[in-house]
Design an enzyme around this catalytic site. Structure first.
Site, PDB file in Angstrom:
ATOM      1  N   GLY A  95       0.938  -1.197   0.127  1.00 12.83           N
ATOM      2  CA  GLY A  95      -0.010  -0.100  -0.017  1.00 12.83           C
ATOM      3  C   GLY A  95       0.731   1.252   0.050  1.00 12.83           C
ATOM      4  CB  CYS A 122     -15.665  -1.127   6.081  1.00 10.44           C
ATOM      5  SG  CYS A 122     -14.863  -0.249   7.497  1.00 10.44           S
ATOM      6  CB  THR A 132     -12.233  -7.531  -0.269  1.00  5.84           C
ATOM      7  OG1 THR A 132     -11.135  -6.387  -0.537  1.00  5.84           O
ATOM      8  CG2 THR A 132     -11.653  -8.775  -1.208  1.00  5.84           C
TER       9      THR A 132
HETATM   10  C1  SPV Z   1      -6.750  -0.302   1.747  1.00  3.56           C
HETATM   11  O1  SPV Z   1      -6.301  -0.082   2.715  1.00  3.56           O
HETATM   12  O2  SPV Z   1      -7.776   0.472   1.601  1.00  3.56           O
HETATM   13  C2  SPV Z   1      -6.130  -0.991   0.733  1.00  3.56           C
HETATM   14  C3  SPV Z   1      -5.028  -1.883   0.741  1.00  3.56           C
HETATM   15  O3  SPV Z   1      -6.780  -1.360  -0.253  1.00  3.56           O
HETATM   16  S1  SPV Z   1      -3.840  -0.600   0.299  1.00  3.56           S
HETATM   17  O4  SPV Z   1      -2.966  -0.843  -0.749  1.00  3.56           O
HETATM   18  O5  SPV Z   1      -2.958  -0.622   1.726  1.00  3.56           O
HETATM   19  O6  SPV Z   1      -4.295   0.812   0.377  1.00  3.56           O
END
Ligand code: SPV
Ligand code: MN
Length: 629
Positions: A227, A277, A280
């Site tokens: 992320g 939340c 996915t």
């Molecule tokens: C999130 O945290 O909203 C994600 C993973 O989808 S990240 O790649 O860490 O943003």
């Protein structure tokens, strides 16, 4: 033909084939970015990934050869990557948006002076790739050759990052070759920095993730967590929000899915949920189709809202993926196929994670090295077997219900949009807005959540998360609300806006009122509402389902008997909690968002008024039948 000066500078570090690959891109802007990255970081060699099967295989092989990924898992195609103890999530604190002096975008955004930020991060990154290979990757955000497409280029010294991009994004080398000389592509420069023996970024205290909004460039240093390091995820997203604002479309933190209605009708939905939340798991509901689980671009095309997934893979939270609640992805994760697991526990060639529905061994290897039950971390706290934010990276195509329209350059037509927060007290599990504006304000702009493990720092702190992009908003917040309001107004038929809440708790005992599977019923109801095929009950905050319809759907979808008592508890209007929510939202916007459109306060005022009138008539807690008839 003589080489341009950038290619000439790069030549000593490139193999003849790689020089050929770069020369085939007739765009000196590309060569310039790579040459300057190489000059700053002093890579020993440069590898250009042309997305051929051979190049892609090389990236994967190197990720394993350098031990950034370990091939200790038994199933073919599975590898595991570990991030450092202090690198297990997005780093809000050290992620900064660089803006020219004197400009303030939003109080919510962590911003800093551009010149200062550039000097700092470039100073830190100097010579960071000495003795290493810099990998160059080309990406297409959104389906290629479409009005949605944005091209991206990343230079990184991490084979793991380069490999992840393969699973998560559409390849873009060929697009860069076709595109010729243009400068409107996103640029990412990443280095994992100094590494420990375990191949983990060694200097988390010097982690920097800076987004240069003037040059469309992202700098990421001393981090590997995807992320923070895969620039095309949340970092490029900030740049896309700004571009969308200028060009009149929407870049959103949204899932995309197809939902089946009667007679195999398919209706597409987008859904905004803050991290962790339920986004996915909603996108992956069995029997429906998935187009994406994280970022969508939405455009008005001939007065119709059409959307694409920016990505082509999933970087998903693995915690609680079990055969009962997430059967589709559980199956993928337990079968051969290309998957990168991160921050799970490994024992005897098998990955383990929290909430997987079976027992977890008491020792193994995890992000802390050799792990045993009771092991303490640097902070003195016990280290869990797997991190809560442990993840998997996999291509969407690996899922049996991947939607055939994933790569349609025209996107899919949106029938509905849902906003879902983490609200234990006020909003009912599912409701439909009175109209576009009400949905955008009362559900989208009012979205509330609590901090979760997906970002570093304390969990469970309540906060407003406007349209689930609070961490990424790169334009004034009020402007974003206005853009959303206007977007829907121009459409022939705007998508129907819904609010969902998977986290409502019983007042008396603090228990969740719904099981994770119930969301499948809510979405089937939404599908019918988009087509006007079921009635609804008007309550002060929106339209809610009728008991008979849910009873039928619970039976059809989950084979469950849904009781009237459960319905009454879940769909009771909680007046005091809803009034308090409006208070919080109003205060937040009044204090933090100077450019809030006035109509936002108008819409909230009317909601408050409806609640007060209902309270005067029926009391604080009003069961749905009071509003019937
Ligand atoms: C999130 O945290 O909203 C994600 C993973 O989808 S990240 O790649 O860490 O943003
Ligand atoms: Mn996300």
């Amino acid at each position: 033909m003589p080489l341009n000066p950038y290619l000439e500078a790069l030549q000593p570090k490139l193999s003849p084939e790689d020089l050929k690959k770069l020369s085939a891109i007739g765009n000196p802007n590309v060569h310039e970015f790579i040459a300057k990255a190489s000059d700053l970081c002093h890579a020993e060699k440069i590898f250009v990934c042309s997305d051929s099967a051979e190049d892609v295989a090389h990236v994967r092989k190197q990720a394993i050869a350098t031990c950034e990924e370990r091939a200790t898992l038994t199933l073919p195609g599975h590898t595991v990557h570990f991030d450092g103890e202090q690198d297990q999530g997005r780093d809000r604190q050290n992620t900064r948006y660089l803006v020219p002096r004197g400009i303030t975008l939003s109080k919510a955004l962590n911003q800093m002076d551009r010149q200062e930020g550039l000097a700092e991060v470039r100073g830190l990154m100097k010579d960071s790739m000495k003795g290493r290979t810099m990998i160059v990757r080309f990406i297409s955000l959104g389906p290629p050759q479409s009005v949605f497409t944005i091209l991206g280029l990343q230079c990184t010294d991490s084979w793991y990052v380069a490999h992840s991009e393969d699973l998560l994004y559409r390849s873009g080398y060929g697009e860069f070759v076709k595109a010729g000389n243009r400068s409107d592509f996103l640029r990412v420069l990443h280095s994992a920095g100094k590494l420990t023996e375990e191949m983990v970024s060694a200097e988390p205290e010097k982690k920097r993730i800076y987004i240069d909004n003037m040059d469309n460039t992202i700098y990421s240093f001393n981090t590997q967590y995807a992320g923070n390091s895969v620039g095309f995820k949340k970092l490029a997203f900030r740049l896309a929000i700004r571009k969308a604002n200028l060009e009149g479309w929407l870049a959103e933190h949204m899932l995309l899915m197809g939902v089946y209605g009667p007679n195999k009708r398919k209706t597409y939905f987008a859904g905004a949920f803050p991290s962790a939340c339920g986004k996915t798991s909603t996108a992956m509901l069995p029997g429906e189709t998935i187009l994406g689980d994280d970022i969508a671009y939405i455009r008005d095309i001939d007065s119709v809202a059409r959307a694409v997934n920016v990505e082509s893979g999933i970087f998903g939270i693995i915690q609680d993926v079990n055969p009962k609640d997430d059967q589709l992805i559980y199956k993928v994760l337990t079968h051969p196929g290309e998957i990168i697991f991160s921050n799970v526990l490994v024992k005897d060639g098998k990955p383990y994670w929290l909430g997987m529905g079976s027992e977890i061994p008491k020792e193994g290897v995890n992000y802390s090295g050799q792990w045993f039950e009771g092991k303490k971390g640097e902070d003195g706290n016990e280290i869990p077997p797997a991190h809560k934010n442990a993840r998997y990276a996999v291509a969407l195509a690996a899922l049996e219900n991947c939607d055939p329209e994933l790569n349609n350059p025209d996107g899919v037509v949106l029938g509905g949009i849902m906003y879902g927060g983490r609200d234990t007290k006020a909003y009912v599990p599912v409701q439909q807005s009175f109209d576009w504006e009400h949905g955008i304000i009362a559900y989208g702009a009012s979205l509330e959540t609590e901090t979760t493990f997906a970002t570093l720092g304390k969990e469970g702190v309540p906060e407003i998360n406007m349209m689930s992009i609070q961490d990424f908003i790169s334009i004034p917040m009020g402007q974003n609300v206005r853009n959303n309001l206007e977007f829907g107004r121009k459409l022939k038929k705007a998508p129907i806006v819904f609010g969902v809440n998977y986290f409502l708790k019983e007042v008396s005992n603090g228990k969740y009122l719904n099981s994770p599977q119930d969301k499948h019923v809510w979405i089937k109801w939404m599908e019918l509402r988009v087509h006007g095929e079921v009635d609804a009950i008007k309550i002060p905050t929106g339209y809610i389902p009728k008991y008979e319809d849910l009873k039928r759907l619970f039976k059809e979808v989950l084979n469950k008997d849904y009781t009237k008592a459960d319905y009454a508890k879940q769909f009771t209007t909680r007046v005091p909690e809803n009034l308090a929510k409006i208070e919080r939202v109003q205060r937040f916007y009044q204090e933090n968002v100077t450019d809030t459109p006035l109509e936002m306060f108008g819409i909230l005022y009317l909601q408050r008024d409806r609640l007060l009138k209902a309270q005067a008539k029926f009391g604080d807690y009003i069961s749905p039948e009071k509003f019937e008839g």
